[in-house]
Scaffold this motif. Structure first.
Motif, mmCIF file in Angstrom:
data_model
loop_
_atom_site.group_PDB
_atom_site.id
_atom_site.type_symbol
_atom_site.label_atom_id
_atom_site.label_comp_id
_atom_site.label_asym_id
_atom_site.label_seq_id
_atom_site.Cartn_x
_atom_site.Cartn_y
_atom_site.Cartn_z
ATOM 1 N N VAL A 32 1.109 68.285 59.809
ATOM 2 C CA VAL A 32 1.109 68.284 58.351
ATOM 3 C C VAL A 32 1.447 66.877 57.885
ATOM 4 O O VAL A 32 2.410 66.278 58.377
ATOM 5 C CB VAL A 32 2.152 69.274 57.779
ATOM 6 N N SER A 33 0.665 66.346 56.934
ATOM 7 C CA SER A 33 0.948 65.024 56.368
ATOM 8 C C SER A 33 1.475 65.189 54.952
ATOM 9 O O SER A 33 0.937 65.983 54.166
ATOM 10 C CB SER A 33 -0.320 64.161 56.340
ATOM 11 N N ILE A 34 2.500 64.424 54.607
ATOM 12 C CA ILE A 34 3.014 64.505 53.238
ATOM 13 C C ILE A 34 1.993 63.957 52.243
ATOM 14 O O ILE A 34 2.111 64.211 51.043
ATOM 15 C CB ILE A 34 4.364 63.787 53.083
ATOM 16 N N ASP A 35 0.980 63.241 52.730
ATOM 17 C CA ASP A 35 -0.085 62.768 51.839
ATOM 18 C C ASP A 35 -0.807 63.940 51.175
ATOM 19 O O ASP A 35 -1.333 63.806 50.072
ATOM 20 C CB ASP A 35 -1.107 61.924 52.608
ATOM 21 N N TYR A 92 -5.530 66.908 50.529
ATOM 22 C CA TYR A 92 -5.731 65.879 49.502
ATOM 23 C C TYR A 92 -6.850 64.959 49.963
ATOM 24 O O TYR A 92 -6.793 64.391 51.057
ATOM 25 C CB TYR A 92 -4.446 65.083 49.281
ATOM 26 N N ASP A 93 -7.863 64.812 49.140
ATOM 27 C CA ASP A 93 -9.022 63.983 49.468
ATOM 28 C C ASP A 93 -8.844 62.603 48.834
ATOM 29 O O ASP A 93 -9.030 62.420 47.637
ATOM 30 C CB ASP A 93 -10.289 64.646 48.945
ATOM 31 N N LYS A 94 -8.492 61.618 49.654
ATOM 32 C CA LYS A 94 -8.244 60.267 49.141
ATOM 33 C C LYS A 94 -9.527 59.578 48.675
ATOM 34 O O LYS A 94 -9.462 58.608 47.915
ATOM 35 C CB LYS A 94 -7.568 59.412 50.221
ATOM 36 N N SER A 95 -10.672 60.052 49.117
ATOM 37 C CA SER A 95 -11.932 59.431 48.721
ATOM 38 C C SER A 95 -12.484 59.998 47.422
ATOM 39 O O SER A 95 -13.456 59.450 46.870
ATOM 40 C CB SER A 95 -12.973 59.613 49.834
ATOM 41 N N ALA A 96 -11.888 61.067 46.924
ATOM 42 C CA ALA A 96 -12.407 61.703 45.711
ATOM 43 C C ALA A 96 -12.238 60.785 44.495
ATOM 44 O O ALA A 96 -11.366 59.913 44.463
ATOM 45 C CB ALA A 96 -11.682 63.023 45.452
ATOM 46 N N MET A 125 7.332 57.719 54.146
ATOM 47 C CA MET A 125 8.644 57.752 53.499
ATOM 48 C C MET A 125 9.390 59.043 53.805
ATOM 49 O O MET A 125 10.397 59.341 53.169
ATOM 50 C CB MET A 125 8.495 57.607 51.987
ATOM 51 N N LEU A 126 8.938 59.793 54.808
ATOM 52 C CA LEU A 126 9.607 61.025 55.170
ATOM 53 C C LEU A 126 11.057 60.754 55.571
ATOM 54 O O LEU A 126 11.332 59.868 56.374
ATOM 55 C CB LEU A 126 8.866 61.689 56.341
ATOM 56 N N ALA A 127 11.989 61.512 54.987
ATOM 57 C CA ALA A 127 13.429 61.430 55.260
ATOM 58 C C ALA A 127 14.108 60.225 54.622
ATOM 59 O O ALA A 127 15.297 60.010 54.831
ATOM 60 C CB ALA A 127 13.717 61.460 56.759
ATOM 61 N N PHE A 128 13.375 59.425 53.837
ATOM 62 C CA PHE A 128 14.057 58.391 53.055
ATOM 63 C C PHE A 128 14.973 59.070 52.041
ATOM 64 O O PHE A 128 14.700 60.181 51.569
ATOM 65 C CB PHE A 128 13.047 57.522 52.306
ATOM 66 N N ALA A 129 16.060 58.393 51.687
ATOM 67 C CA ALA A 129 17.023 58.917 50.725
ATOM 68 C C ALA A 129 17.500 57.780 49.828
ATOM 69 O O ALA A 129 17.402 56.599 50.195
ATOM 70 C CB ALA A 129 18.210 59.554 51.453
#
Length: 248
Positions: A32-35, A92-96, A125-129
């Motif tokens: 799974v990507s947070i993107d 999420y489609d980044k090319s859209a 940025m996963l787990a950044f705080a």
């Protein structure tokens, strides 16, 4: 398992490789990507209009441009899927929309079947705080107010971090390496005959993120071994290969 690392470090490639290797050992894994949790385009536009003074919120990428509750609602069912049960993962489609990007309709989301043994969650940025203004100030100069808002937005992402049982942290010694990786990626796109960013456009884009790479990975490395418990850090060389031993 959370995988944190800078843009271009190979998080997605590593995630796919882990899925394959684990599968060969009878361990069912999904990446799974947070993107895929970015706000839909309409909400991203609204966010930008609400914060015209903040250039970091005019496009996807930084804290505040994700649908955090959607991420939590997506991750929670995965660990408890029974045999034959399905879950849908946002896409999420980044090319859209000519590269501006948009979330795909729900009927086009990925379907995964349980049971699952491992969920691999990756993101730059996963787990950044939040680190506070004092930690930001030496790295952002006159843009402190802009970055303070991003820093405050990170508090909401704690609900993702709490769901992680372990974190693999990919780091680089020099954040400028991120720009070089992105330039190289755009060059490959251009060689393939597809539209690509120019050198100047790449640098302008990466500059929006470099202060984050100078602040948050160090803070993450200091905090997570205690907060998560199972934590590994791997330093990458310019070739994206491990450099030195893994810190645990």
């Amino acid at each position: 398992l959370g995988i944190n690392g800078p843009q271009g470090a190979g998080k997605s490639t590593l995630g796919r490789a882990l899925e394959t290797r684990l599968g060969e050992r009878g361990v069912r894994a999904v990446g799974v990507s947070i993107d895929d949790f970015y706000l839909p385009r309409k909400l991203q536009v609204r966010l930008g209009l609400q914060h015209l003074e903040n250039p970091l919120l005019q496009a996807r990428g930084h804290a505040g441009t994700h649908d955090v509750p959607l991420g939590s609602r997506t991750l929670d069912p995965l660990a408890g899927l029974h045999p034959g049960q399905f879950a849908r993962l946002p896409v999420y489609d980044k090319s859209a929309l000519a590269g501006r990007g948009d979330r795909m309709p729900a009927d086009q989301w990925r379907a995964v079947q349980g049971p699952l043994d491992v969920v691999l969650v990756e993101g730059w940025m996963l787990a950044f705080a939040p680190v506070g203004a004092a930690a930001l100030a030496p790295h952002v100069g006159r843009q402190l107010a802009v970055w303070a808002q991003i820093d405050a937005n990170l508090a909401a992402y704690a609900q993702w971090t709490r769901r992680l049982d372990a974190v693999l942290h990919l780091t680089v010694d020099d954040p400028q390496q991120v720009a070089e990786w992105r330039i190289d990626a755009e060059a490959r796109v251009r060689q393939a005959g597809r539209p690509a960013l120019t050198h100047a456009e790449v640098m302008a884009y990466v500059e929006l993120f470099l202060p984050a790479y100078r602040v948050y990975p160090q803070a993450l490395a200091a905090r997570l071994p205690v907060a998560v418990g199972r934590y590994g850090q791997v330093r990458l060389g310019s070739d994206r290969l491990p450099h030195g031993s893994c810190r645990q």
